[in-house]
Scaffold this motif. Structure first.
Motif, PDB file in Angstrom:
ATOM      1  N   LYS A 159     -12.133  10.768  -0.234  1.00 30.26           N
ATOM      2  CA  LYS A 159     -11.095  10.754   0.929  1.00 30.26           C
ATOM      3  C   LYS A 159      -9.690  10.236   0.345  1.00 30.26           C
ATOM      4  O   LYS A 159      -9.658   9.266  -0.442  1.00 30.26           O
ATOM      5  CB  LYS A 159     -11.551   9.721   1.893  1.00 30.26           C
ATOM      6  CG  LYS A 159     -12.688  10.362   3.016  1.00 30.26           C
ATOM      7  CD  LYS A 159     -13.142   9.298   3.852  1.00 30.26           C
ATOM      8  CE  LYS A 159     -14.332  10.219   4.948  1.00 30.26           C
ATOM      9  NZ  LYS A 159     -14.815   9.168   5.777  1.00 30.26           N
ATOM     10  N   GLY A 160      -8.493  10.995   0.726  1.00 30.73           N
ATOM     11  CA  GLY A 160      -7.390  10.536   0.072  1.00 30.73           C
ATOM     12  C   GLY A 160      -6.807  11.115  -1.153  1.00 30.73           C
ATOM     13  O   GLY A 160      -6.009  10.924  -1.726  1.00 30.73           O
ATOM     14  N   ASN A 207      -3.661   4.457  -6.270  1.00 27.71           N
ATOM     15  CA  ASN A 207      -4.493   3.424  -5.554  1.00 27.71           C
ATOM     16  C   ASN A 207      -5.129   2.529  -6.408  1.00 27.71           C
ATOM     17  O   ASN A 207      -6.304   2.906  -6.945  1.00 27.71           O
ATOM     18  CB  ASN A 207      -5.704   4.370  -4.794  1.00 27.71           C
ATOM     19  CG  ASN A 207      -6.478   3.563  -3.908  1.00 27.71           C
ATOM     20  OD1 ASN A 207      -6.357   2.312  -3.870  1.00 27.71           O
ATOM     21  ND2 ASN A 207      -6.799   4.262  -2.672  1.00 27.71           N
ATOM     22  N   ARG A 259       0.782  -1.310   0.035  1.00 26.14           N
ATOM     23  CA  ARG A 259      -0.177   0.093   0.004  1.00 26.14           C
ATOM     24  C   ARG A 259       0.733   1.223   0.071  1.00 26.14           C
ATOM     25  O   ARG A 259       0.687   2.182   0.989  1.00 26.14           O
ATOM     26  CB  ARG A 259      -0.888   0.027   1.337  1.00 26.14           C
ATOM     27  CG  ARG A 259      -2.030  -0.919   1.034  1.00 26.14           C
ATOM     28  CD  ARG A 259      -3.135  -0.571   0.174  1.00 26.14           C
ATOM     29  NE  ARG A 259      -4.084  -1.580   0.223  1.00 26.14           N
ATOM     30  CZ  ARG A 259      -5.290  -1.682  -0.340  1.00 26.14           C
ATOM     31  NH1 ARG A 259      -5.689  -0.452  -0.846  1.00 26.14           N
ATOM     32  NH2 ARG A 259      -6.197  -2.415  -0.457  1.00 26.14           N
ATOM     33  N   SER A 318       2.108   4.838  -0.337  1.00 30.43           N
ATOM     34  CA  SER A 318       1.134   6.192  -0.413  1.00 30.43           C
ATOM     35  C   SER A 318       1.394   6.704  -1.788  1.00 30.43           C
ATOM     36  O   SER A 318       0.645   7.655  -2.291  1.00 30.43           O
ATOM     37  CB  SER A 318       1.596   6.891   1.020  1.00 30.43           C
ATOM     38  OG  SER A 318       2.945   7.336   0.787  1.00 30.43           O
TER      39      SER A 318
END
Length: 351
Positions: free
Chosen positions: A183-184, A168, A162, A164
């Motif tokens: 979100k994110g 994603n 995962r 950052s």
């Protein structure tokens, strides 16, 4: 002074290596099968292999080949095609080669246990050494198969690590509201596309995310399947792409993902033109709570303007076409209900 000599020699050895990138021309005497300028392939040599691949911020897909090898020469066009197709994935994985026929690279090839050509290996991000390389067995694979194999490795690595700063590529889960979806995502991203994939065994949504990852500051892309909460709320049951604009819960739904979806999303990221970006088949609104909220043009006229804007020239063309082409098809004179309907139609166009 004698006691310092080993340290001085050690420093010299460490500094002899260097980290290189695309465009590097490798050392050695043998000819290479790839062009440092034309091919999006990073060419490595004995001096650069370890420093470039190990402890790197990206993963690596590497072909170990021999320039004299007939199999390698036959495989080279496939590998070039593969590299061109994934060249936009550089922030995640870099494609590289090492010519093991060149005596200059003998040690690096021996350390990697290369005994046949070509040999393909995947090195995860941050690999510490040769032990982390994962060998591919499909040596006669097409570029399409190589891409799928690479995606499988990236997916597996992302599921475990995962990172950052990687796109994603995880599936949406319990997100069911508009705010949850954002979100994110960088605030600079004005658009959010959610891809519902029908044939996930071909990794199409992951490829799309990696292909467009360079636009992540403008366009965010997430994946979903048909069992997610979002799919149930939006009643999505087939491959589709849903696009949201930031601070605007109105979405555009393209009920089927066509072969040009890549170009359309790229256009949206670069120009912000949502009309050219997707062929709209339906419009609705994503709730900011857990249920769908009602929406109409009367309540949100500003949203209707952007969705249904049409120029005066377009209207005049439509009126002319209707009067000179569609109306005569009815035949005879217009009377009664038909005449009233025609008048109402003209009034609508004028208004």
């Amino acid at each position: 002074m004698l006691e310092l000599l080993p340290c001085i020699l050690f420093i010299t050895v460490i500094c002899s290596g260097k980290r290189v990138d695309y465009g590097y021309v490798p050392n050695g005497d043998n000819p290479t099968l790839y062009d440092a300028v034309e091919d999006p392939i990073l060419q490595l040599d004995q001096d650069t292999f370890a420093d470039t691949v190990y402890n790197a911020s990206t993963a690596f897909g590497i072909e170990f080949y021999a320039d004299w090898c007939g199999h390698c020469r036959k495989f080279a066009p496939k590998f070039k095609e593969f590299a061109h197709n994934v060249k936009e994935w550089k922030p995640v994985v870099k494609i590289a080669v090492l010519n093991c026929a060149d005596p200059y690279n003998e040690q690096a090839c021996a350390e990697n246990g290369v005994v046949s050509y070509p040999t393909l290996k995947y090195f995860p991000r941050g690999s510490a050494g040769v032990q982390d390389g994962i060998e591919y067995k499909e040596l006669n694979s097409s570029a399409v198969v190589l891409i799928d194999l690479l995606v499988e490795r990236i997916e597996a690595e992302y599921a475990e690590q995962r990172y950052s700063n990687w796109p994603n590529i995880g599936l949406l889960g319990d997100e069911s509201t508009y705010d949850d979806l954002w979100k994110g995502i960088p605030y600079s991203a004005h658009y959010l596309a959610i891809v519902f994939g029908e044939n996930e065994e071909h990794h199409e949504s992951v490829k799309l995310i990696l292909d467009l990852s360079r636009y992540h500051n403008k366009l965010a892309i997430r994946r979903s399947n048909f069992t997610s909460k979002l799919a149930k709320i939006m009643k999505v049951t087939q491959s589709a792409v849903i696009v949201f604009k930031r601070d605007d819960s109105v979405l555009i739904l393209n009920s089927r993902i066509g072969p040009d979806v890549h170009h359309k999303l790229e256009n949206l990221a670069t120009t912000g033109d949502s009309f050219l970006a997707l062929s709209t088949t339906s419009t609705t609104t994503m709730a900011t709570t857990t249920t769908m909220a009602p929406w109409s043009c009367k309540r949100n006229p500003d949203k209707c303007e952007t969705l249904y804007f049409v120029s005066e020239t377009d209207m005049l063309k439509a009126m002319r076409y209707a009067l000179y082409n569609d109306v005569p098809r009815a035949g005879g004179n217009f009377t009664g209900h038909n005449l009233t309907a025609l008048k109402d139609f003209l009034d609508l166009l004028v208004n």
